[in-house]
Design a protein around this motif. Structure first.
Motif, PDB file in Angstrom:
ATOM      1  N   VAL A  50       2.185 -10.455  -1.601  1.00 17.21           N
ATOM      2  CA  VAL A  50       1.196  -9.401  -1.369  1.00 17.21           C
ATOM      3  C   VAL A  50       1.949  -8.130  -0.998  1.00 17.21           C
ATOM      4  O   VAL A  50       2.756  -8.124  -0.072  1.00 17.21           O
ATOM      5  CB  VAL A  50       0.234  -9.802  -0.234  1.00 17.21           C
ATOM      6  N   ALA A  51       1.700  -7.068  -1.744  1.00 20.02           N
ATOM      7  CA  ALA A  51       2.349  -5.790  -1.468  1.00 20.02           C
ATOM      8  C   ALA A  51       1.468  -4.672  -1.995  1.00 20.02           C
ATOM      9  O   ALA A  51       0.526  -4.912  -2.757  1.00 20.02           O
ATOM     10  CB  ALA A  51       3.727  -5.743  -2.115  1.00 20.02           C
ATOM     11  N   ASN A  52       1.764  -3.442  -1.598  1.00 18.77           N
ATOM     12  CA  ASN A  52       0.992  -2.277  -2.016  1.00 18.77           C
ATOM     13  C   ASN A  52       1.888  -1.222  -2.637  1.00 18.77           C
ATOM     14  O   ASN A  52       3.047  -1.071  -2.245  1.00 18.77           O
ATOM     15  CB  ASN A  52       0.275  -1.638  -0.817  1.00 18.77           C
ATOM     16  N   LEU A  53       1.332  -0.485  -3.590  1.00 15.69           N
ATOM     17  CA  LEU A  53       1.959   0.696  -4.164  1.00 15.69           C
ATOM     18  C   LEU A  53       1.376   1.897  -3.439  1.00 15.69           C
ATOM     19  O   LEU A  53       0.160   1.984  -3.270  1.00 15.69           O
ATOM     20  CB  LEU A  53       1.643   0.781  -5.662  1.00 15.69           C
ATOM     21  N   HIS A  54       2.231   2.814  -2.986  1.00 19.58           N
ATOM     22  CA  HIS A  54       1.773   4.043  -2.348  1.00 19.58           C
ATOM     23  C   HIS A  54       2.004   5.179  -3.337  1.00 19.58           C
ATOM     24  O   HIS A  54       3.147   5.529  -3.633  1.00 19.58           O
ATOM     25  CB  HIS A  54       2.531   4.303  -1.051  1.00 19.58           C
ATOM     26  N   LEU A  55       0.921   5.738  -3.861  1.00 14.42           N
ATOM     27  CA  LEU A  55       0.986   6.821  -4.841  1.00 14.42           C
ATOM     28  C   LEU A  55       0.572   8.107  -4.141  1.00 14.42           C
ATOM     29  O   LEU A  55      -0.529   8.196  -3.602  1.00 14.42           O
ATOM     30  CB  LEU A  55       0.048   6.514  -6.017  1.00 14.42           C
ATOM     31  N   HIS A  56       1.467   9.096  -4.113  1.00 14.82           N
ATOM     32  CA  HIS A  56       1.180  10.379  -3.475  1.00 14.82           C
ATOM     33  C   HIS A  56       0.808  11.403  -4.549  1.00 14.82           C
ATOM     34  O   HIS A  56       1.559  11.578  -5.510  1.00 14.82           O
ATOM     35  CB  HIS A  56       2.388  10.872  -2.682  1.00 14.82           C
ATOM     36  N   VAL A  57      -0.331  12.046  -4.364  1.00 13.11           N
ATOM     37  CA  VAL A  57      -0.836  13.011  -5.340  1.00 13.11           C
ATOM     38  C   VAL A  57      -1.262  14.269  -4.597  1.00 13.11           C
ATOM     39  O   VAL A  57      -2.050  14.193  -3.651  1.00 13.11           O
ATOM     40  CB  VAL A  57      -2.051  12.437  -6.111  1.00 13.11           C
ATOM     41  N   THR A  58      -0.739  15.429  -5.004  1.00 14.20           N
ATOM     42  CA  THR A  58      -1.144  16.680  -4.362  1.00 14.20           C
ATOM     43  C   THR A  58      -2.581  17.012  -4.746  1.00 14.20           C
ATOM     44  O   THR A  58      -3.094  16.546  -5.759  1.00 14.20           O
ATOM     45  CB  THR A  58      -0.223  17.850  -4.762  1.00 14.20           C
ATOM     46  N   TYR A  73      -8.877   0.155  -3.811  1.00 13.30           N
ATOM     47  CA  TYR A  73      -7.746   0.819  -3.191  1.00 13.30           C
ATOM     48  C   TYR A  73      -8.263   1.755  -2.107  1.00 13.30           C
ATOM     49  O   TYR A  73      -9.452   2.063  -2.065  1.00 13.30           O
ATOM     50  CB  TYR A  73      -6.897   1.584  -4.215  1.00 13.30           C
ATOM     51  N   THR A  74      -7.386   2.202  -1.232  1.00  9.97           N
ATOM     52  CA  THR A  74      -7.784   3.134  -0.184  1.00  9.97           C
ATOM     53  C   THR A  74      -7.096   4.473  -0.414  1.00  9.97           C
ATOM     54  O   THR A  74      -6.066   4.560  -1.087  1.00  9.97           O
ATOM     55  CB  THR A  74      -7.425   2.601   1.219  1.00  9.97           C
ATOM     56  N   SER A  75      -7.679   5.514   0.153  1.00 11.05           N
ATOM     57  CA  SER A  75      -7.145   6.858   0.044  1.00 11.05           C
ATOM     58  C   SER A  75      -7.043   7.438   1.450  1.00 11.05           C
ATOM     59  O   SER A  75      -7.953   7.274   2.261  1.00 11.05           O
ATOM     60  CB  SER A  75      -8.080   7.717  -0.812  1.00 11.05           C
ATOM     61  N   GLU A  76      -5.936   8.102   1.736  1.00 16.95           N
ATOM     62  CA  GLU A  76      -5.755   8.707   3.049  1.00 16.95           C
ATOM     63  C   GLU A  76      -5.005  10.019   2.904  1.00 16.95           C
ATOM     64  O   GLU A  76      -4.343  10.259   1.897  1.00 16.95           O
ATOM     65  CB  GLU A  76      -5.008   7.757   3.986  1.00 16.95           C
ATOM     66  N   LYS A  91      -2.845  13.436  -1.111  1.00 17.47           N
ATOM     67  CA  LYS A  91      -3.589  12.190  -0.932  1.00 17.47           C
ATOM     68  C   LYS A  91      -2.616  11.041  -1.144  1.00 17.47           C
ATOM     69  O   LYS A  91      -1.799  11.075  -2.062  1.00 17.47           O
ATOM     70  CB  LYS A  91      -4.720  12.060  -1.951  1.00 17.47           C
ATOM     71  N   ARG A  92      -2.686  10.043  -0.288  1.00 19.98           N
ATOM     72  CA  ARG A  92      -1.902   8.826  -0.475  1.00 19.98           C
ATOM     73  C   ARG A  92      -2.874   7.730  -0.890  1.00 19.98           C
ATOM     74  O   ARG A  92      -3.790   7.400  -0.161  1.00 19.98           O
ATOM     75  CB  ARG A  92      -1.184   8.412   0.802  1.00 19.98           C
ATOM     76  N   LEU A  93      -2.672   7.194  -2.065  1.00 14.75           N
ATOM     77  CA  LEU A  93      -3.474   6.077  -2.536  1.00 14.75           C
ATOM     78  C   LEU A  93      -2.689   4.805  -2.276  1.00 14.75           C
ATOM     79  O   LEU A  93      -1.519   4.708  -2.648  1.00 14.75           O
ATOM     80  CB  LEU A  93      -3.776   6.224  -4.027  1.00 14.75           C
ATOM     81  N   VAL A  94      -3.316   3.858  -1.609  1.00  8.29           N
ATOM     82  CA  VAL A  94      -2.687   2.572  -1.314  1.00  8.29           C
ATOM     83  C   VAL A  94      -3.332   1.547  -2.236  1.00  8.29           C
ATOM     84  O   VAL A  94      -4.511   1.221  -2.106  1.00  8.29           O
ATOM     85  CB  VAL A  94      -2.863   2.197   0.170  1.00  8.29           C
TER      86      VAL A  94
END
Length: 107
Positions: A50-58, A73-76, A91-94
């Motif tokens: 179990v792991a997550n990808l952290h995608l950062h989008v301006t 997925y979650t957004s923070e 925005k960080r998408l997990v």
């Protein structure tokens, strides 16, 4: 296991794809397509853990992309830096990496 295609032209589209197995035994597959005014990146990962990808989008980029993710997925709020100490809001998408992820950017 490492399979990589040469870029392929298909009418107005050009694409490339490849896959590999990492040191933990996870299998990664990526396809990149360029057509008209769009760039599409499709990733899928088959994982043993179990792991997550952290995608950062301006914020500016977020309005020009379309994400198709096969699971919840979650957004923070976050900050990103292209240069040392030059941070910008993002925005960080997990995203769980057991998902198929498709990202399309129009330009």
């Amino acid at each position: 296991m490492a399979e990589i295609s040469k870029p392929i032209m298909n009418g107005e589209e050009i694409f490339w794809e490849g896959d590999y197995k990492d040191y933990k035994g996870n299998v990664h597959h990526r396809k990149i397509s360029l057509f008209n005014n769009s760039l599409e990146i499709e990733d899928s990962v088959v994982t043993k853990s179990v792991a997550n990808l952290h995608l950062h989008v301006t914020e500016n980029a977020f309005s020009t992309i379309y994400l198709n993710i096969s699971s919840t997925y979650t957004s923070e709020n976050a900050e990103v830096s292209m240069h040392y100490l030059e941070k910008h809001p993002a925005k960080r998408l997990v995203i769980p990496i057991d998902s198929k992820i498709s990202l399309t950017a129009n330009f």
